[in-house]
Scaffold this active site. Structure first.
Site, PDB file in Angstrom:
ATOM      1  N   ASN A   1       0.823  -1.206   0.000  1.00  0.00           N
ATOM      2  CA  ASN A   1       0.000   0.000   0.000  1.00  0.00           C
ATOM      3  C   ASN A   1       0.861   1.261   0.000  1.00  0.00           C
ATOM      4  O   ASN A   1       0.580   2.225  -0.704  1.00  0.00           O
ATOM      5  CB  ASN A   1      -0.871   0.025   1.261  1.00  0.00           C
ATOM      6  CG  ASN A   1      -1.890  -1.097   1.214  1.00  0.00           C
ATOM      7  OD1 ASN A   1      -2.465  -1.363   0.170  1.00  0.00           O
ATOM      8  ND2 ASN A   1      -2.097  -1.754   2.345  1.00  0.00           N
TER       9      ASN A   1
ATOM     10  N   GLU B 228      10.660  -4.048 -10.249  1.00  0.00           N
ATOM     11  CA  GLU B 228      10.308  -5.468 -10.378  1.00  0.00           C
ATOM     12  C   GLU B 228       8.809  -5.665 -10.532  1.00  0.00           C
ATOM     13  O   GLU B 228       8.353  -6.541 -11.219  1.00  0.00           O
ATOM     14  CB  GLU B 228      10.866  -6.278  -9.203  1.00  0.00           C
ATOM     15  CG  GLU B 228      10.277  -5.915  -7.869  1.00  0.00           C
ATOM     16  CD  GLU B 228      11.278  -5.421  -6.871  1.00  0.00           C
ATOM     17  OE1 GLU B 228      12.086  -6.219  -6.398  1.00  0.00           O
ATOM     18  OE2 GLU B 228      11.233  -4.236  -6.540  1.00  0.00           O
TER      19      GLU B 228
ATOM     20  N   ASN C 217       6.375 -10.894   4.871  1.00  0.00           N
ATOM     21  CA  ASN C 217       6.373 -11.328   3.468  1.00  0.00           C
ATOM     22  C   ASN C 217       7.725 -11.890   3.028  1.00  0.00           C
ATOM     23  O   ASN C 217       7.822 -13.011   2.569  1.00  0.00           O
ATOM     24  CB  ASN C 217       6.018 -10.152   2.550  1.00  0.00           C
ATOM     25  CG  ASN C 217       4.638  -9.586   2.848  1.00  0.00           C
ATOM     26  OD1 ASN C 217       3.734 -10.312   3.213  1.00  0.00           O
ATOM     27  ND2 ASN C 217       4.490  -8.287   2.704  1.00  0.00           N
TER      28      ASN C 217
HETATM   29  O1  0RQ Z   1      -0.608  -4.964   9.356  1.00  0.00           O
HETATM   30  O2  0RQ Z   1      -2.644  -4.921   7.999  1.00  0.00           O
HETATM   31  O3  0RQ Z   1      -2.508  -6.293  10.102  1.00  0.00           O
HETATM   32  O4  0RQ Z   1      -2.555  -3.781  10.217  1.00  0.00           O
HETATM   33  O5  0RQ Z   1       2.345  -4.516   8.686  1.00  0.00           O
HETATM   34  O6  0RQ Z   1       1.690  -2.635   6.685  1.00  0.00           O
HETATM   35  O7  0RQ Z   1       1.253  -0.228   6.555  1.00  0.00           O
HETATM   36  O8  0RQ Z   1      -0.261  -1.807   5.238  1.00  0.00           O
HETATM   37  O9  0RQ Z   1       2.155  -1.409   4.595  1.00  0.00           O
HETATM   38  O10 0RQ Z   1       1.263  -2.941   2.730  1.00  0.00           O
HETATM   39  O11 0RQ Z   1       3.103  -1.277   2.408  1.00  0.00           O
HETATM   40  O12 0RQ Z   1       3.484  -3.377   3.763  1.00  0.00           O
HETATM   41  C1  0RQ Z   1       7.053  -3.785   4.723  1.00  0.00           C
HETATM   42  C2  0RQ Z   1       5.190  -5.440   4.891  1.00  0.00           C
HETATM   43  C3  0RQ Z   1       4.719  -3.044   4.325  1.00  0.00           C
HETATM   44  C4  0RQ Z   1       5.827  -4.510   2.621  1.00  0.00           C
HETATM   45  C5  0RQ Z   1       5.718  -4.202   4.161  1.00  0.00           C
HETATM   46  C6  0RQ Z   1       2.004  -3.979   9.973  1.00  0.00           C
HETATM   47  C7  0RQ Z   1       0.840  -3.061   9.656  1.00  0.00           C
HETATM   48  C8  0RQ Z   1       0.058  -3.921   8.673  1.00  0.00           C
HETATM   49  C9  0RQ Z   1       1.419  -3.973   6.508  1.00  0.00           C
HETATM   50  P1  0RQ Z   1      -2.215  -4.992   9.422  1.00  0.00           P
HETATM   51  P2  0RQ Z   1       1.099  -1.485   5.758  1.00  0.00           P
HETATM   52  P3  0RQ Z   1       2.448  -2.247   3.285  1.00  0.00           P
HETATM   53  C10 0RQ Z   1      10.174  -5.444  -3.346  1.00  0.00           C
HETATM   54  C11 0RQ Z   1      10.134  -4.545  -2.301  1.00  0.00           C
HETATM   55  C12 0RQ Z   1       9.151  -6.061   1.668  1.00  0.00           C
HETATM   56  C13 0RQ Z   1      10.370  -5.317   1.322  1.00  0.00           C
HETATM   57  C14 0RQ Z   1      10.168  -4.531   0.083  1.00  0.00           C
HETATM   58  C15 0RQ Z   1       6.875  -5.563   2.314  1.00  0.00           C
HETATM   59  C16 0RQ Z   1       1.162  -4.621   7.878  1.00  0.00           C
HETATM   60  O13 0RQ Z   1       6.174  -3.343   1.943  1.00  0.00           O
HETATM   61  O14 0RQ Z   1       6.622  -6.748   2.424  1.00  0.00           O
HETATM   62  O15 0RQ Z   1       9.918  -3.350   0.106  1.00  0.00           O
HETATM   63  N1  0RQ Z   1       8.089  -5.150   1.938  1.00  0.00           N
HETATM   64  N2  0RQ Z   1      10.294  -5.197  -1.038  1.00  0.00           N
HETATM   65  O16 0RQ Z   1       0.122  -2.744  10.813  1.00  0.00           O
HETATM   66  C17 0RQ Z   1       4.426  -4.638  13.603  1.00  0.00           C
HETATM   67  C18 0RQ Z   1       5.752  -2.836  12.906  1.00  0.00           C
HETATM   68  C19 0RQ Z   1       4.889  -2.701  11.767  1.00  0.00           C
HETATM   69  C20 0RQ Z   1       3.820  -3.608  11.636  1.00  0.00           C
HETATM   70  C21 0RQ Z   1       3.799  -2.223   9.942  1.00  0.00           C
HETATM   71  N3  0RQ Z   1       6.797  -2.026  13.083  1.00  0.00           N
HETATM   72  N4  0RQ Z   1       5.495  -3.824  13.772  1.00  0.00           N
HETATM   73  N5  0RQ Z   1       3.594  -4.573  12.550  1.00  0.00           N
HETATM   74  N6  0RQ Z   1       3.172  -3.266  10.509  1.00  0.00           N
HETATM   75  N7  0RQ Z   1       4.853  -1.855  10.704  1.00  0.00           N
HETATM   76  C22 0RQ Z   1       9.006  -6.417  -3.329  1.00  0.00           C
HETATM   77  C23 0RQ Z   1       9.237  -7.417  -4.356  1.00  0.00           C
HETATM   78  O17 0RQ Z   1      10.313  -7.569  -4.752  1.00  0.00           O
HETATM   79  C24 0RQ Z   1       8.162  -8.284  -4.826  1.00  0.00           C
END
Ligand code: 0RQ
Length: 496
Positions: A261, A284, A374
């Site tokens: 998101n 990607e 993830n």
């Molecule tokens: O959980 O939905 O249960 O509330 O993490 O967070 O804010 O919706 O953000 O969808 O952008 O995901 C890093 C997971 C972020 C993703 C990550 C909880 C938060 C929520 C998701 P809920 P948001 P996003 C290349 C790029 C991998 C690395 C990357 C990801 C859920 O962006 O997988 O960038 N990145 N790769 O509440 C506990 C914390 C938290 C937390 C957020 N500090 N502690 N829970 N959440 N921060 C990808 C490819 O190559 C395919």
């Protein structure tokens, strides 16, 4: 060349307990659907007869529910790699039902070719078409499918009518040779073609072709909220400053943007900021915002390994496919994420952290250091090799109970040496040329949420009280995490 058409159940019955199965697709699209679902049913039937049945899964990255949910619910997965983003798979991994190992996305294809992961007994890939001489036109993604098709002992093809004829010409399939015969990748501009539009396979390996007609059903993104809009604005202002002062060339540089998101919202905000020039993407995952921005002429060209589009955006693209075919190229993830490409083209990389520490180490994968979310995806590939590596995160999670800026990350994915810029909705920290103490001050001042600033200053003060290069208090480094685990709110932290 004609192949035998078979049913998904017939295809599934050719897969054996203990097989390593290579699943085509990437970032939840272009993955096979009917055969994995049939395989789950087949596994359940085997279990009902008291027989063991589990397979190992090697994929390009995230696959759809029809792969991960179906197979995990059937208790049919022994191991899986790399990136996944499926709730059922995540639970099974965290409960140790599935052995999971995470890998940089640029590396999984070559690990398969090097033989590091053993034999690939069967590859299941989705095609949008077959050429007259039996070559495969992939569908909405490439991932590691060309390598799986090259290395697998047997091949099962799902021919998906939903994409038939629409995607021909959008792929650029270039497979690297293994060392010591590897040469440079002949891509010098974002839109250069290096390879073929189809994947050549050995017809003798094809078990059969299964006809399907179903899209991948990508969920729409959460609408942008105030925090994600502000993060996008902060990233855009930073890039504009760098561009104006000449640190980014006047032609601008290609962008990579991660998944989720936040990444989708940040890219949307960057594109909408017309003080920045129109740009290209060397990334990607091509998400919805790329299609929107191409229609506004804010993105000139995009190359990635998948078209991870919700149905409405896929419809938009298909309605004007001739225009999009000239402006999008799908390549293997080994090319989109290759260090050689990222450095040569000077990619500006924007990825997402779950949490970052005051020195710039980033955790993108593990909640509380132990629960996989993830996977690292391509963030590590890009962070280390980018012209400018930016990480974004909202400053707090779970309604403020968690600070995303902590004294020490509970798991490290990208190190302080790879993270150049950290951005939250509070502001941005430019970490270039700064020592650990300077970085800590810059991050607390610019990125931390006001509710947590004083706590972080307190931590810095007590850890700087002795002679050191990196201020660290072993006794207190995880106190904020402990406060959340024990009281449900990091604001209850008490340092000793
Ligand atoms: O959980 O939905 O249960 O509330 O993490 O967070 O804010 O919706 O953000 O969808 O952008 O995901 C890093 C997971 C972020 C993703 C990550 C909880 C938060 C929520 C998701 P809920 P948001 P996003 C290349 C790029 C991998 C690395 C990357 C990801 C859920 O962006 O997988 O960038 N990145 N790769 O509440 C506990 C914390 C938290 C937390 C957020 N500090 N502690 N829970 N959440 N921060 C990808 C490819 O190559 C395919």
């Amino acid at each position: 060349m004609t192949y035998a058409f078979i049913t998904a159940a017939e295809a599934a019955a050719t897969i054996h307990h203990g097989d390593t199965v290579g699943i085509g697709g990437f970032s939840s699209v272009g993955t096979p659907k009917a055969v994995p679902e049939a395989l789950a049913a087949y596994a359940e039937a085997q279990h009902a007869q008291g027989k063991e049945f589990k397979v190992g899964l090697i994929t390009g990255g995230a696959t759809g529910n029809q792969v991960d949910s179906a197979l995990v619910k059937a208790h049919a997965v022994s191991f899986r790699t790399p990136f996944q983003s499926n709730k059922d798979m995540r639970t099974a991994i965290n409960q140790h039902e599935v052995e999971y190992f995470d890998l940089h996305l640029s590396q999984i294809g070559q690990d398969v070719r090097y033989g590091f992961l053993g034999k690939i007994h069967v590859a299941i890939v989705e095609a949008s078409d077959l050429t007259d001489d039996g070559e495969i036109i992939l569908s909405t993604s490439v991932g590691i499918s060309p390598t799986l098709l090259q290395k697998a002992e047997r091949i099962i093809i799902e021919l998906n009518e939903a994409h038939r004829g629409k995607l021909t010409g959008m792929h650029d399939i270039y497979i690297l040779d293994n060392p010591p015969y590897r040469t440079q990748i002949p891509i010098y501009h974002v839109n250069d073609r290096a390879g073929r539009i189809s994947v050549k396979i050995d017809p003798k390996k094809v078990t059969g072709v299964v006809r399907t007609n179903a899209r991948d059903s990508i969920a729409a993104f959460t609408p942008q909220n105030e925090a994600t809009l502000q993060i996008g604005h902060n990233v855009a202002s930073f890039l504009l400053r760098e561009w104006k002062n000449g640190a980014i060339p006047k032609e601008f540089l290609p962008l990579q943007s991660g998944v989720g998101n936040i990444a989708n919202a940040v890219l949307g905000a960057l594109g909408d900021d017309t003080s920045l020039p129109a740009f290209s993407m060397f990334t990607e995952v091509i998400q919805n915002s790329v299609i929107d921005l191409m229609l506004k002429d804010r993105i000139r060209f995009a190359t990635g390994s998948s078209l991870t589009l919700s149905d409405d955006h896929l419809d938009t693209m298909y309605a004007q496919i001739d225009m999009f075919r000239d402006r999008i190229l799908l390549r293997p993830q080994e090319i989109t994420n290759h260090p050689e490409m990222i450095r040569r083209l000077g990619i500006i990389a924007i990825n997402t952290a779950l949490e970052a520490d005051i020195f710039g180490n980033v955790n993108s994968t593990h909640v509380s250091g132990s629960q996989i979310m993830n996977g690292i995806g391509g963030s590590g590939d890009f962070a280390r090799n980018a012209y400018l590596s930016i990480f974004t995160t909202p400053s707090v999670a779970k309604g403020g109970l968690i600070s995303s800026i902590v004294p020490q990350v509970s798991h490290v994915d990208s190190t302080e040496h790879d993270v150049r810029i950290l951005v939250t909705e509070q502001g941005g920290a430019d970490l270039r040329g700064k020592s650990p103490s300077q970085r800590a001050r810059c991050i607390i001042e610019n990125c931390a949420h006001p509710d947590y600033k004083q706590l972080l200053w307190d931590y810095l003060k007590l850890s700087e009280g002795h002679s050191c290069h990196t201020p660290m208090s072993l006794r207190n480094a995880f106190k904020m995490h402990l406060a959340y685990t024990e009281t449900g709110d990091m604001r209850n932290t008490k340092f000793e």
